[in-house]
Design a protein around this motif. Sequence first.
Motif, short mmCIF file in Angstrom:
data_model
loop_
_atom_site.label_atom_id
_atom_site.label_comp_id
_atom_site.label_asym_id
_atom_site.label_seq_id
_atom_site.Cartn_x
_atom_site.Cartn_y
_atom_site.Cartn_z
N CYS A 29 0.85 -1.19 0.00
CA CYS A 29 0.00 0.00 0.00
C CYS A 29 0.89 1.23 0.00
CB CYS A 29 -0.96 0.01 1.19
SG CYS A 29 -0.20 0.36 2.78
N HIS A 31 1.17 3.73 2.08
CA HIS A 31 1.83 4.09 3.33
C HIS A 31 3.14 3.33 3.51
CE1 HIS A 31 -2.22 5.61 4.16
NE2 HIS A 31 -1.74 6.26 5.20
N GLN A 53 -1.95 12.12 8.01
CA GLN A 53 -3.33 12.09 7.53
C GLN A 53 -3.48 12.74 6.15
OE1 GLN A 53 -5.68 10.23 9.13
NE2 GLN A 53 -3.90 9.69 10.37
N ASP A 56 -4.15 10.13 2.61
CA ASP A 56 -5.41 9.66 2.03
C ASP A 56 -6.16 10.75 1.27
OD1 ASP A 56 -7.01 11.14 3.93
OD2 ASP A 56 -6.71 9.54 5.39
N SER A 129 -8.41 9.11 -4.27
CA SER A 129 -8.50 9.30 -2.83
C SER A 129 -9.86 8.83 -2.31
CB SER A 129 -8.32 10.78 -2.48
OG SER A 129 -8.84 11.06 -1.20
N HIS A 172 -9.58 0.79 8.84
CA HIS A 172 -8.65 1.77 8.25
C HIS A 172 -8.98 3.19 8.69
CE1 HIS A 172 -7.37 -0.91 4.60
NE2 HIS A 172 -6.83 -1.30 5.73
N TYR A 173 -10.24 3.44 9.04
CA TYR A 173 -10.67 4.78 9.43
C TYR A 173 -10.54 5.00 10.94
CZ TYR A 173 -12.59 4.93 4.70
OH TYR A 173 -12.74 4.90 3.33
N VAL A 182 -6.00 5.44 6.23
CA VAL A 182 -6.88 5.11 5.11
C VAL A 182 -6.00 4.85 3.90
CG1 VAL A 182 -8.86 5.85 3.74
CG2 VAL A 182 -8.68 6.55 6.14
N THR A 183 -5.78 3.58 3.63
CA THR A 183 -4.77 3.17 2.66
C THR A 183 -5.30 3.14 1.23
OG1 THR A 183 -5.38 0.86 3.02
CG2 THR A 183 -3.61 1.74 4.38
N SER A 184 -4.38 3.10 0.28
CA SER A 184 -4.64 2.80 -1.13
C SER A 184 -3.52 1.90 -1.62
CB SER A 184 -4.70 4.07 -1.98
OG SER A 184 -5.82 4.85 -1.67
#
Length: 854
Positions: A29, A31, A53, A56, A129, A172-173, A182-184
């Motif tokens: 991810c 992060h 923060q 995200d 996002s 995640h939140y 809050v990953t991607s």
Amino acid sequence: MTTLQHVLDNWVFKACDGEKWFPATVPGCVHTDLLKNGQIDDPFYGTNEHELQWIDKKDWEYRTSIELPEGWSDLSRIDIVFDGLDTYADVIVNGQLALTADNMFHSWSADIKSLLTEGTNTITVKFRSPISEDMPKLESLGYQLPAPNDQSELGGTDDRKISVFARKAPYHYGWDWGPRFVTSGIWREVRLEGWSEPVIRDLFIRQDQVNAEMAQLTAIVEVDSIDAWEGRLQIASDCGQLWSEEIALESGKQSITLKMQIADPKLWWCRGLGEPTMYSFNAELLQGEHRVADYAVKTGLRQIRLVREPDEAGASFYFELNGVPVFVRGSNHIPNDSFAAEVTYERYRHEIASAAESNMNMLRVWGGGIYEEDIFYELCDEYGLLVWQDFMFACSMYPGDEAFLNSVAKEAEYNIRRLRNHPCIALWCGNNEIDSAWSQYLENAGWGWKEKGPYTSEIRDRIWHDYQAVFHNILPKAVADGANGVAYWPSSPLRDLTGDEKQHAYKIFGEGDVHYWGVWHASEPFNNYNTQIGRFMSEYGFQSFPELDSVLRYAPESELALESEVMLAHQKNGRGNQLIKQYMDMYLPEPKDFKSFLYMSQILQAEAIKTAIEAHRRNKPYCMGTLYWQMNDCWPVASWAGIDYYGRWKALQYIVRRSFKDVMLSIDDSDKAGEIAVHIVSDRPTGDIEAELILALYDFKGTLLQEHSYQTLVAANSSSRVFMAQTKELLGDQDPRNVVMRLVLKCHDEVLDSKEHYFTSFKDMKLTHAQVSVEEVAGSAGTVLILESNELARQVWLSSEEEGIFSDNFFDLIPGIPVTVDFRLRSHGEEAFVPGSPGKITVRSMVDFVKSEE
């Protein structure tokens, strides 16, 4: 075979508005990729979470290039397959859109043969996002849906809670034990799959009827064929049997069924009831001797049933495995990391092996995390651990628009299909705590969501209608259609789907499952665990800190204080640190400093959960399950976990191991009349035991004050009270602050269990500094130790230089009664724990951590 696979690697990434590309790890991810490239500091250290923060709020881009391997251009079809995209993503192949994803919880694929060219091909994944994607959905809805664990203020969205709109891991939140990241990213494997001849997509071994005499099975083989095809389907099992038939395929996807029988099957059993035997099945498509395709699965043959039948107390709630009632002993599992792709095979095995070592037979995969990796369920199959599987919904109300409902339906079908061959799956549960939190049929109950909206009656009706669409329609249908006969339970906790006020599980009722949080959230005394008992206790818990070595990995010495900035940042449960202190003031002597507070918090936690577990087990068969909160952590934190983020067993895990023994002694002094009752609980399914119960009283210097022996019959699968006495009669004129009662249950020379009981609280005991000796057993290379003490030593803590577990820890030493323990290393080899030297051993007991009265 002409089916080929190629895993895509050599990825790079950048922010969409950035210029510089960095190497990326897939699966992973953004992060963790930022961390590995030195672009951010450790997210888990100090208060770094607060500074990250911004991640995200950005769009991110991943890219790789590939030249098709030799032979691929001749294939009829080439798919790109993503086992997991997190979450809002566009996949672009050579500048052309191949697919768009919007759900983290299932795979995504597309035929891209027409998009590929000779030479270099570029594959790009652009992640939008989640914050930017979902904020308009909230604005369009026009009202806020309850989502109290969404740490929106930390995330910079004020009170706008948007986690409910994403089919993405809720934790995640943020949660009351976890950080907000809050990953991607591409969080599971991505590959190219190419083929020309038919391929087998899935092999499901449906268990129509299974018992010790015969297993009636149906193999359901899903096949994808480019063209019409004729040949033979053959299925072989490692039991030596072979089944086959001639088949004719049409172009496209289709299913073929094949009936199978196995006589005298070896059944799959959970831990404590038998061996978790697995069978392998391999399906092949053959033309003559030419093998066109194959597909292999493993499964265990068993019948699992959730038994809910009316009785004089209400209705039962228990699991029956192969006709045998199971008293469930286990815990609630959350993801092992905030960044799921970081969890290695070894970390999964460490958790599952620890559960088995702790005498558990079930884990609940809680609904605010992820549908776990295949290896998690494979290990549960192997170790004989049942799994209560939640769908990924927790502590929130969700939207009900068509796109959302369609996404949920696809997610449910995918994960049921993925997991249905696993014999460990015992239950599919719709969600965590939503039914009781909303409380549709009791106006002034629940978590106050209906009142706090504030919502008009029309909006309230719509919210409940949307809830029912997911949990009373879509999910139960998906389970009924595809889950191999496994039961569905709409929400935990729940009494039943009655459609009236009797539906919700607020108090301890005689049916359904119960989450009891009076101890902890409501500051109720530990003794309430002895009275607040339901038919199945699926959640309850108490917090502690990790040990000092773990704390120092996220905090400097200067922050070692209960209310320091870092300690508060690593305590997500509101006033959690103060609650630990409040209970400590009630039950334990004052620790001498904060480092001592860490140890004492673990003793406190262990005592709370021990009280609960033993009460639940004493009350079988009325109560038939106990799953404490929680097994593990997703980051280093003060929490309810028995094993900290680094895999270190807290005091709780050792106490659980003792409290979950198949045969257990339990001493109950909760009766206000001053009586002490001794109970024996056996979860052994067969075989009564003729045993001897030895009761002895000692003073704290080890002097034997009195001893009695009783013959008793321990019935299989039972709980019985075998001894009762008045405290005053037992003690006589002895000072209760200086006496310990020891119970030993023996069958011939085998000690089945032993317990110590004290006649006053920890706070009031007359403990003195004990000298504990440690002697290595000759020939054990330091792996087996004998401990003795000259004074009573309470909660003796052995800590080792090497990572591993002891056969016992956090135990009491009575002078003259040695305790032998062995040590096993945490292993990165084939076994989870192996004999090995612990290195330097440090031995401490409670008195070493107590503030001196001087």
